[in-house]
Write an enzyme that holds these catalytic residues in place. Sequence first.
Site, PDB file in Angstrom:
ATOM      1  N   SER A  63      -0.263   2.644   7.893  1.00 48.23           N
ATOM      2  CA  SER A  63      -0.087   2.311   9.308  1.00 48.23           C
ATOM      3  C   SER A  63      -1.253   2.841  10.133  1.00 48.23           C
ATOM      4  O   SER A  63      -1.954   3.776   9.726  1.00 48.23           O
ATOM      5  CB  SER A  63       1.207   2.929   9.839  1.00 48.23           C
ATOM      6  OG  SER A  63       2.315   2.449   9.128  1.00 48.23           O
TER       7      SER A  63
HETATM    8  N1  SAH Z   1       3.909   5.477   5.969  1.00 45.77           N
HETATM    9  C1  SAH Z   1       3.189   4.827   4.907  1.00 45.77           C
HETATM   10  C2  SAH Z   1       3.578   3.353   4.962  1.00 45.77           C
HETATM   11  C3  SAH Z   1       3.047   2.524   3.871  1.00 45.77           C
HETATM   12  S1  SAH Z   1       3.519   0.801   4.011  1.00 45.77           S
HETATM   13  C4  SAH Z   1       1.709   5.029   5.136  1.00 45.77           C
HETATM   14  O1  SAH Z   1       1.324   4.945   6.289  1.00 45.77           O
HETATM   15  O2  SAH Z   1       0.963   5.252   4.189  1.00 45.77           O
HETATM   16  C5  SAH Z   1       5.183   0.821   3.479  1.00 45.77           C
HETATM   17  C6  SAH Z   1       5.454   1.402   2.134  1.00 45.77           C
HETATM   18  O3  SAH Z   1       6.814   1.143   1.823  1.00 45.77           O
HETATM   19  C7  SAH Z   1       4.639   0.784   1.003  1.00 45.77           C
HETATM   20  O4  SAH Z   1       3.977   1.806   0.324  1.00 45.77           O
HETATM   21  C8  SAH Z   1       5.686   0.090   0.115  1.00 45.77           C
HETATM   22  O5  SAH Z   1       5.331   0.114  -1.248  1.00 45.77           O
HETATM   23  C9  SAH Z   1       6.925   0.898   0.432  1.00 45.77           C
HETATM   24  N2  SAH Z   1       8.213   0.247   0.206  1.00 45.77           N
HETATM   25  C10 SAH Z   1       8.603  -1.013   0.522  1.00 45.77           C
HETATM   26  N3  SAH Z   1       9.877  -1.229   0.148  1.00 45.77           N
HETATM   27  C11 SAH Z   1      10.310  -0.067  -0.426  1.00 45.77           C
HETATM   28  C12 SAH Z   1      11.542   0.338  -1.023  1.00 45.77           C
HETATM   29  N4  SAH Z   1      12.597  -0.488  -1.123  1.00 45.77           N
HETATM   30  N5  SAH Z   1      11.637   1.593  -1.488  1.00 45.77           N
HETATM   31  C13 SAH Z   1      10.576   2.463  -1.428  1.00 45.77           C
HETATM   32  N6  SAH Z   1       9.392   2.118  -0.899  1.00 45.77           N
HETATM   33  C14 SAH Z   1       9.249   0.875  -0.387  1.00 45.77           C
END
Ligand code: SAH
Length: 228
Positions: A63
């Site tokens: 993000s």
């Molecule tokens: N706060 C993190 C956001 C990454 S994007 C950052 O800024 O680095 C969202 C993340 O959610 C991704 O890494 C994706 O792989 C994860 N994600 C999506 N669905 C998920 C689920 N059901 N369980 C665990 N992780 C999930």
Amino acid sequence: QFWSPSSINKNKAMVENLQNHGIVTSDEVAKAMEVVDRGVFVPDRSSAYVDSPMSVGYNVTISAPHMHAMCLQLLEKHLKPGMRVLDVGSGTGYLTACFAVMVGSEGRAIGVEHIPELVASSVKNIEASAASPLLKEGSLAVHAGDGRQGWAEFAPYDAIHVGAAAPEIPEALIDQLKPGGRLVIPVGNIFQDLQVVDKNSDGSVSIKSETSVRYVPLTSREAQLRGD
Ligand code: SAH
């Protein structure tokens, strides 16, 4: 050695910019964002401090700094030393590291991420950051799993953050929230709202929409890798 001098300065300038825009107002949030260098969490260090999301592979992004800052601000009162926090979809581990620094070694910060390769790289990122001692001590941990189930082992949590947009709020996350605790979660498909869910002392919840947002979906690993 965690930082090179130039990256410390750029990271500090990024935080100051967020303060000047009124996005970061709490000293604790500013301090956490200052000590956790965003540069060690992104693939392209040169644009680490630019206010935009960045691809990290596996069809997901880290993000933008202002979104991280906004979520830290919304959760700030629930990230006091000794408190417990769950970060669902912890991705690069950046926000999990900020949470861990805020709750400290007496608290607990748990990341759950469903792409095992991202879990592994997030651990390396955290090891290169100021949150490394907390990872070693065990007050900070990142687990591979489906975050829609939360992480029951350390529930209930004072704060839960979800970094991907859910079609609806997963019941398990509300169940794992402490009375008095707060959940911040983007909800929706194409049009998404960042929702703030407060659990009252009687166990009921109050929900308000903070702002319109655009996150990658909280989904199954298969659907994410297919790019649905
Ligand atoms: N706060 C993190 C956001 C990454 S994007 C950052 O800024 O680095 C969202 C993340 O959610 C991704 O890494 C994706 O792989 C994860 N994600 C999506 N669905 C998920 C689920 N059901 N369980 C665990 N992780 C999930």
